[in-house]
Design a protein around this motif. Sequence first.
Motif, PDB file in Angstrom:
ATOM      1  N   MET A 310       0.836  -1.197   0.000  1.00  0.00           N
ATOM      2  CA  MET A 310       0.000   0.000   0.000  1.00  0.00           C
ATOM      3  C   MET A 310       0.878   1.258   0.000  1.00  0.00           C
ATOM      4  N   ILE A 311       1.923   1.248   0.831  1.00  0.00           N
ATOM      5  CA  ILE A 311       2.842   2.390   0.905  1.00  0.00           C
ATOM      6  C   ILE A 311       3.552   2.594  -0.432  1.00  0.00           C
ATOM      7  N   TYR A 313       2.516   2.059  -3.427  1.00  0.00           N
ATOM      8  CA  TYR A 313       1.692   2.698  -4.455  1.00  0.00           C
ATOM      9  C   TYR A 313       1.130   4.040  -4.022  1.00  0.00           C
ATOM     10  N   ILE A 314       1.109   4.319  -2.739  1.00  0.00           N
ATOM     11  CA  ILE A 314       0.792   5.682  -2.314  1.00  0.00           C
ATOM     12  C   ILE A 314       1.890   6.623  -2.797  1.00  0.00           C
ATOM     13  N   SER A 375      10.090  -0.310   1.505  1.00  0.00           N
ATOM     14  CA  SER A 375       8.903   0.382   0.994  1.00  0.00           C
ATOM     15  C   SER A 375       8.800   1.788   1.570  1.00  0.00           C
ATOM     16  N   ASN A 439       9.854   0.264  -7.679  1.00  0.00           N
ATOM     17  CA  ASN A 439       8.421  -0.034  -7.676  1.00  0.00           C
ATOM     18  C   ASN A 439       8.156  -1.467  -8.138  1.00  0.00           C
ATOM     19  N   THR A 443       7.197  -4.504  -5.436  1.00  0.00           N
ATOM     20  CA  THR A 443       5.839  -5.009  -5.650  1.00  0.00           C
ATOM     21  C   THR A 443       5.853  -6.502  -5.928  1.00  0.00           C
ATOM     22  N   SER A 474      -4.902  -4.607  -1.464  1.00  0.00           N
ATOM     23  CA  SER A 474      -4.108  -3.586  -0.779  1.00  0.00           C
ATOM     24  C   SER A 474      -3.372  -2.712  -1.783  1.00  0.00           C
ATOM     25  N   LEU A 475      -2.894  -3.330  -2.859  1.00  0.00           N
ATOM     26  CA  LEU A 475      -2.234  -2.572  -3.919  1.00  0.00           C
ATOM     27  C   LEU A 475      -3.209  -1.561  -4.527  1.00  0.00           C
ATOM     28  N   THR A 477      -5.838  -0.307  -3.126  1.00  0.00           N
ATOM     29  CA  THR A 477      -6.104   0.731  -2.129  1.00  0.00           C
ATOM     30  C   THR A 477      -5.000   1.778  -2.143  1.00  0.00           C
ATOM     31  N   GLY A 478      -3.758   1.323  -2.297  1.00  0.00           N
ATOM     32  CA  GLY A 478      -2.641   2.253  -2.404  1.00  0.00           C
ATOM     33  C   GLY A 478      -2.760   3.152  -3.620  1.00  0.00           C
ATOM     34  N   GLY A 482      -2.891   7.032  -3.196  1.00  0.00           N
ATOM     35  CA  GLY A 482      -1.835   7.773  -3.867  1.00  0.00           C
ATOM     36  C   GLY A 482      -2.382   8.847  -4.788  1.00  0.00           C
TER      37      GLY A 482
END
Length: 501
Positions: A310-311, A313-314, A375, A439, A443, A474-475, A477-478, A482
């Motif tokens: 999540m972090i 992709y934020i 991350s 990234n 990932t 979760s990805l 959501t990131g 983001g």
Amino acid sequence: MLGFAVLLPWNSMITAIPFFLERLSGSALRSLFSSYFSAIYQLASFVALAHASYTAATASKSRRITVSHAVLTVTLGSLFISTLIPSAPLPYFCFALAMGATQAIAGSYLLTSVVSYTSYFGAMAMQSMMSGQAAVAVIVSIVQLIITLSTSSRKPSGDHRPPKSGPARSPISKSATYFFLIATFGLSFSYMAYRRLTRMPLFRKTVAKFEGAKISAVAAQYAALPEDDPTAPLTAGIDSEDEEDGALLAMSASVGSLRDQERTPETQAHANHDLERDTAREGAAESEPSASISFWKVWWTNAMYNVSVMIIYIVTLALFPAVTAAVRSVRPDAKPQVFTAVHFLVYNSSDWFGRFICSFRIFQIWSRKKLMALSVSRIVFVVLFLACNVNLSATPPETGTDPALRSLHTKPEGSSGDVPLINSDAAFFALLAAFGVSNGWLTSLIMMAAPSLEHNKRMRKEWVDVAAVATSFSLATGLVLGSIANFGIRGIACGCNPLVH
């Protein structure tokens, strides 16, 4: 091939943005299309992915893959036909948004099913799927660069009247026609590859194994499923020596390593001691209904992996592409459109390379704490990119790439300003390459480790597919968070209200 299919629709729509804008010429909807498209696509994708993830344990993966391929093929085929038929701006505006939302929904169900199946075949199969996703973006970036180079020499026209119907068509319209046609055939080939995969005995055995049933029990449990469903019982018996057969070994190479083949010499020594425990778990899984597997329980078990992705992709969506594409060359003679197109190619190629190197042991990290630390460390890219030649002060020329670029602002030609701390195109592209590699690398490692029985000691066999889907959720959501964080980063960069300017 399935990884290729997962992101092909989204990348096809992004590549066609210049075509959509051309079809809306002369209408007030033209300036609104990119923002509406991005918002509707992400919202539809997130809602569908939430439902697909929550119901992944009980849904038929084969049916979802089949229906998703059918829907995506029809929508891409419809878009291909639409490039040949003239239309008024308003109907085409609604049509394009509807196609985008439909593809987002179908793509979400396809993603969860593909990730679930891939998780059964081990970490290296997951790595192959992730690399396939990134390969699509590289191909699209190359297409974008070619289109940009072919059109950048033409002077912009102030005439925004809708193009007249007739034999003469613009290069952008022709490119969209070819691209949608290729994408339609690409999805068709992907589904044929999937059907070929489901007929492999090794695939059927592995799926049955991780669904928690023996071959003899599967016949009764899945009697009502279609005959071609990979979780249905085999019509012919499978000999106990099949795994030693040369043909099955070849099949194994084509679909990824099995869990038993993944075991290292150190962990293999413990396999015999765990046999009795695993047998008991399989027996419990056979009698326990799939609905009893709690999505959130599995999510919390892998919370550190899920928060890490999540972090990642934020940070990525907070900067790419809205901020990174606002960086302009320090050379006054450089063309902004070409510079931005090269920027996309560099990032996407680096992202693919980061996913590719995960296939080598020297680049593999399985520790959840180390992955979390790496991350979080990517936050430094926020400071580094803001130190580049970011210009957010005036409306830029159209780049014809990502919808987020439509809201960027660049400094007018010949304007003066402070010299950026990173005042080098080479340094910017090196930074962008590191951003992309990190990234893709992190990932893929997280997606490989989270559902792994071999490398994640908290994982249980009956949780494998749900764990993979939870990490994908979760990805996503990131991605949403983001996109929201991007407004704050842009506000810092331009010193303005990012919701207005």
